[in-house]
Motif scaffolding. Structure first.
Motif, mmCIF file in Angstrom:
data_model
loop_
_atom_site.group_PDB
_atom_site.id
_atom_site.type_symbol
_atom_site.label_atom_id
_atom_site.label_comp_id
_atom_site.label_asym_id
_atom_site.label_seq_id
_atom_site.Cartn_x
_atom_site.Cartn_y
_atom_site.Cartn_z
ATOM 1 N N ASP A 90 -0.011 -4.925 3.076
ATOM 2 C CA ASP A 90 -0.717 -6.141 2.678
ATOM 3 C C ASP A 90 -0.164 -6.681 1.364
ATOM 4 N N VAL A 91 0.148 -5.796 0.424
ATOM 5 C CA VAL A 91 0.787 -6.183 -0.834
ATOM 6 C C VAL A 91 1.812 -5.113 -1.187
ATOM 7 N N VAL A 92 2.979 -5.536 -1.636
ATOM 8 C CA VAL A 92 4.001 -4.594 -2.091
ATOM 9 C C VAL A 92 4.665 -5.148 -3.346
ATOM 10 N N VAL A 93 4.910 -4.260 -4.298
ATOM 11 C CA VAL A 93 5.604 -4.614 -5.537
ATOM 12 C C VAL A 93 6.843 -3.738 -5.650
ATOM 13 N N SER A 94 7.987 -4.361 -5.863
ATOM 14 C CA SER A 94 9.216 -3.629 -6.148
ATOM 15 C C SER A 94 9.776 -4.122 -7.477
ATOM 16 N N CYS A 95 10.034 -3.178 -8.369
ATOM 17 C CA CYS A 95 10.630 -3.496 -9.666
ATOM 18 C C CYS A 95 12.012 -2.855 -9.786
ATOM 19 N N ASP A 96 12.582 -2.480 -8.661
ATOM 20 C CA ASP A 96 13.852 -1.765 -8.631
ATOM 21 C C ASP A 96 15.003 -2.751 -8.456
ATOM 22 N N GLU A 97 16.011 -2.616 -9.273
ATOM 23 C CA GLU A 97 17.179 -3.500 -9.216
ATOM 24 C C GLU A 97 17.835 -3.469 -7.837
ATOM 25 N N ARG A 98 17.734 -2.347 -7.136
ATOM 26 C CA ARG A 98 18.368 -2.223 -5.820
ATOM 27 C C ARG A 98 17.710 -3.108 -4.763
ATOM 28 N N ASP A 99 16.492 -3.569 -5.014
ATOM 29 C CA ASP A 99 15.815 -4.487 -4.094
ATOM 30 C C ASP A 99 16.002 -5.954 -4.495
ATOM 31 N N ARG A 100 16.777 -6.194 -5.528
ATOM 32 C CA ARG A 100 16.861 -7.556 -6.078
ATOM 33 C C ARG A 100 17.319 -8.575 -5.042
ATOM 34 N N PHE A 101 18.306 -8.234 -4.227
ATOM 35 C CA PHE A 101 18.843 -9.191 -3.267
ATOM 36 C C PHE A 101 18.409 -8.877 -1.832
ATOM 37 N N SER A 102 17.353 -8.119 -1.679
ATOM 38 C CA SER A 102 16.868 -7.759 -0.341
ATOM 39 C C SER A 102 16.373 -8.993 0.409
ATOM 40 N N ARG A 103 16.655 -9.031 1.690
ATOM 41 C CA ARG A 103 16.222 -10.131 2.532
ATOM 42 C C ARG A 103 15.375 -9.660 3.712
ATOM 43 N N ASP A 104 15.776 -8.591 4.372
ATOM 44 C CA ASP A 104 15.080 -8.147 5.584
ATOM 45 C C ASP A 104 13.963 -7.163 5.296
ATOM 46 N N PHE A 105 14.093 -6.360 4.244
ATOM 47 C CA PHE A 105 13.084 -5.352 3.932
ATOM 48 C C PHE A 105 13.303 -4.836 2.523
ATOM 49 N N LEU A 106 12.244 -4.235 1.968
ATOM 50 C CA LEU A 106 12.310 -3.574 0.667
ATOM 51 C C LEU A 106 12.411 -2.070 0.891
ATOM 52 N N GLN A 107 13.174 -1.392 0.024
ATOM 53 C CA GLN A 107 13.368 0.049 0.163
ATOM 54 C C GLN A 107 12.809 0.849 -1.007
ATOM 55 N N TYR A 108 12.560 0.187 -2.145
ATOM 56 C CA TYR A 108 12.244 0.918 -3.363
ATOM 57 C C TYR A 108 10.969 0.390 -4.040
ATOM 58 N N PRO A 109 9.859 0.381 -3.312
ATOM 59 C CA PRO A 109 8.628 -0.172 -3.890
ATOM 60 C C PRO A 109 8.056 0.709 -4.996
ATOM 61 N N THR A 110 7.399 0.064 -5.944
ATOM 62 C CA THR A 110 6.649 0.758 -6.991
ATOM 63 C C THR A 110 5.185 0.904 -6.603
ATOM 64 N N LEU A 111 4.645 -0.114 -5.954
ATOM 65 C CA LEU A 111 3.228 -0.164 -5.595
ATOM 66 C C LEU A 111 3.082 -0.720 -4.192
ATOM 67 N N ILE A 112 2.197 -0.118 -3.418
ATOM 68 C CA ILE A 112 1.826 -0.617 -2.097
ATOM 69 C C ILE A 112 0.307 -0.625 -2.007
ATOM 70 N N ALA A 113 -0.252 -1.704 -1.472
ATOM 71 C CA ALA A 113 -1.695 -1.802 -1.261
ATOM 72 C C ALA A 113 -1.971 -2.188 0.185
ATOM 73 N N GLU A 114 -2.948 -1.518 0.773
ATOM 74 C CA GLU A 114 -3.412 -1.857 2.116
ATOM 75 C C GLU A 114 -4.904 -2.164 2.049
ATOM 76 N N VAL A 115 -5.321 -3.212 2.753
ATOM 77 C CA VAL A 115 -6.734 -3.573 2.848
ATOM 78 C C VAL A 115 -7.292 -2.951 4.119
ATOM 79 N N LEU A 116 -8.354 -2.180 3.963
ATOM 80 C CA LEU A 116 -8.917 -1.439 5.086
ATOM 81 C C LEU A 116 -9.850 -2.301 5.928
ATOM 82 N N SER A 117 -9.818 -2.056 7.219
ATOM 83 C CA SER A 117 -10.794 -2.608 8.153
ATOM 84 C C SER A 117 -11.071 -1.518 9.178
ATOM 85 N N PRO A 118 -12.130 -1.644 9.961
ATOM 86 C CA PRO A 118 -12.429 -0.600 10.946
ATOM 87 C C PRO A 118 -11.275 -0.309 11.902
#
Length: 206
Positions: A90-118
């Motif tokens: 739901d939310v992802v933060v990457s502060c890694d230089e290796r993700d700077r030019f990413s287009r299809d996916f991120l590989q080096y996230p610092t933070l991931i958030a998921e919103v729960l539902s049943p």
């Protein structure tokens, strides 16, 4: 993710895709699909609160991280796991230089958030959490309840993960509004900011 993932196969029930085939197939789809162990999971629609919470969190993250070389993505950015799985947090933060030019996916996230539902909680707490925590760069994993004011935070320590749960019993913040501190990015905010413009049903209304 915003809604219940359902296993689908583009051609037949026995089809197993490689990661490369998945990425090529996904790039031409009208909707989003996660990929796990060769199988594809279609992501369907969710509730208004489930959509509002990631927007509120991103509104807190973006100004705080401005100028720090971090990307903040909501819903539409894939994250890949070393074993070849692809998820849409739901939310992802990457502060890694290796993700700077990413287009299809991120590989080096610092933070991931998921919103729960049943319909998503079992996967978000189970297989997805296990796989996210295999990412070496991940420092914080957040689970946010969409039906009651509650946030759970896993923060990486030298020897494992620290767990913190913050919740209030009432469904408004008139008398209690705890402060949330995400240490990995040094961000503090009141719980009410995460649930801004969200009205909860009282139990007798449900």
């Amino acid at each position: 993710m915003i809604a219940q993932p359902k296993y689908i196969s583009p051609q037949d029930d026995q089809l197993i895709m490689s990661p490369t085939e998945y990425l090529a197939w996904e790039s031409v789809q009208d909707s989003r699909h996660e990929y796990e162990n060769g199988r594809i999971f279609a992501m369907t629609g969710g509730t208004v609160p489930h959509s509002q919470i990631p927007a509120n969190l991103s509104a807190l993250l973006i100004p705080h991280l401005r100028g720090k070389g971090c990307k903040v993505s909501v819903n539409d950015a894939k994250v890949t796991i070393r074993s070849g799985k692809y998820y849409y947090p739901d939310v992802v933060v990457s502060c890694d230089e290796r993700d700077r030019f990413s287009r299809d996916f991120l590989q080096y996230p610092t933070l991931i958030a998921e919103v729960l539902s049943p319909t998503t909680e079992a996967r978000d707490r189970g297989i997805k959490q296990q796989n996210y925590m295999l990412i070496d760069t991940l420092q914080t994993y957040i689970l946010i309840n969409s039906e009651r004011p509650r946030i759970e935070i896993y923060q990486r320590l030298d020897l494992g993960w620290e767990y913190l749960s913050i919740a209030i019993e009432q469904t408004n913040f008139d008398h209690d509004d705890p402060l949330i501190h995400i240490t990995s990015i040094d961000l503090q905010f009141p719980l009410s900011a995460l649930y801004e413009n969200i009205d909860f049903f009282d139990s007798e209304q449900i």
